[in-house]
Design a protein around this motif. Sequence first.
Motif, short mmCIF file in Angstrom:
data_model
loop_
_atom_site.label_atom_id
_atom_site.label_comp_id
_atom_site.label_asym_id
_atom_site.label_seq_id
_atom_site.Cartn_x
_atom_site.Cartn_y
_atom_site.Cartn_z
N ASN A 81 0.83 -1.21 0.00
CA ASN A 81 0.00 0.00 0.00
C ASN A 81 0.86 1.26 0.00
O ASN A 81 0.58 2.22 -0.73
N SER B 203 1.00 4.02 -3.03
CA SER B 203 0.71 5.43 -2.76
C SER B 203 1.87 6.33 -3.19
O SER B 203 1.64 7.41 -3.76
N SER B 204 3.12 5.90 -2.97
CA SER B 204 4.27 6.71 -3.39
C SER B 204 4.34 6.80 -4.91
O SER B 204 4.64 7.87 -5.48
N SER C 23 1.56 9.18 -6.07
CA SER C 23 1.89 10.58 -5.76
C SER C 23 2.91 11.14 -6.74
O SER C 23 2.78 12.28 -7.21
N PRO D 13 -6.46 2.98 -5.70
CA PRO D 13 -5.14 2.33 -5.67
C PRO D 13 -5.21 0.81 -5.58
O PRO D 13 -4.24 0.13 -5.92
#
Length: 411
Positions: A93, A97-98, A101, A114
Amino acid sequence: MAEEGRRLDEDERGPGAAFHMFVLMEDLLDKLKLLNYEEDVLKRHNMKALSRHYFALPTNPGEQFYMFCTLAAWMINKAGHNLEQPQEYDDPNATISSILSELRSLGVAVDFPPSKLKAGYGEQVCYVLDSLAEEALKHIHFSWSRPTYPTEELEEETVMEDNAELTLDKVEGELEEEDTDNDEENYIDLNVLKAQTRNIEFAESVKQEDILESSTDAAEWNLEVERVLPQLKVLIKTDNKDWRIHVDQMHQHKDGIESALKETKGYLDKLHNEISKTLEKVGSREKYINNQLEHLVQELRTAQAQLSEANERYQHGSGGVTERSKVLSEITEELEKVKQEMEEKGSSMTDGAPLVKIKQALTKLKQETVQMDIRIGVVEHTLLQSKLKEKSNMTRDMHATSIPESTIGVY
């Protein structure tokens, strides 16, 4: 519900929406080859090359997700942003997310959850990788151009594959045949040999005044060379027992070990630093807790000492209790025996059953005595009869013996 939603989306976009990710994957593979991912990613991480539909179809979700994260991080770094290479034990996760972003910071729209990327395949995965590949190509100033087609194509002569390539065994066989032919041709007549030597001497004696020039065309010569070139290929079969192959394999393995050692050493150093930091934190936290709870620890120690003393007293007291309980059990057993005896005596005193038993026994004795008297009378009678018989017999014998003696005296 999810399948119905997906069908509605496909109906809205058209019948070819289900196959859009296959086309997207093929474009992505071409862009990765332009970015030279074989050298930078595959050889570095010791991975296999991607197929045409690698991220379009589910084969191995864990492996596909790791490949997706690796390629995404590599292309983000290619696009000018910094992102650490994810590892297998990282949180998926946090990694997703990185990546999203960084994708939003590059100006790419993300309108899907996601969780779609966690599977490692699908249209969203292909879309993310294709967008990152576009940004990486823009960052290295790559521009697409129209393809240039050749105006004329020369027709090459078709050569059979079986005759085009020669193996080492065939070459050796032909050389052996040529050697045997040469051995047979060595037996030449002397006249022929003399004629050849005379011709050679005559040719050497004649001097050519003009310079020799070739009359062949260069284009025809090149065509002939291209035609004959496939037949000149020699395939040498590699022997696995050859020491050179083993040496090459050793060098390859050594290079792979050294390259892997560099990467793993960095990861291990990073892991060592993190572990040492956590150990320092744990030690400092332990010291702080010990300082804060020191008086409680002392109280606990005193309570434990009091508890041990109480346990010793209890053990001593329990030993006396056990002895007294044994004595009590013996006394209770004796008391129960006395009670049973008293009950038996009391019941015998109030009960008339023994008298009845005595009367019955007396009547039995009387009957038995009567029977014994009868038996005694019978025995006495039999004895009397036997005695009488014996007396009668004795008298007879006496009488018989007395008669002959009297007769003898008379005569």
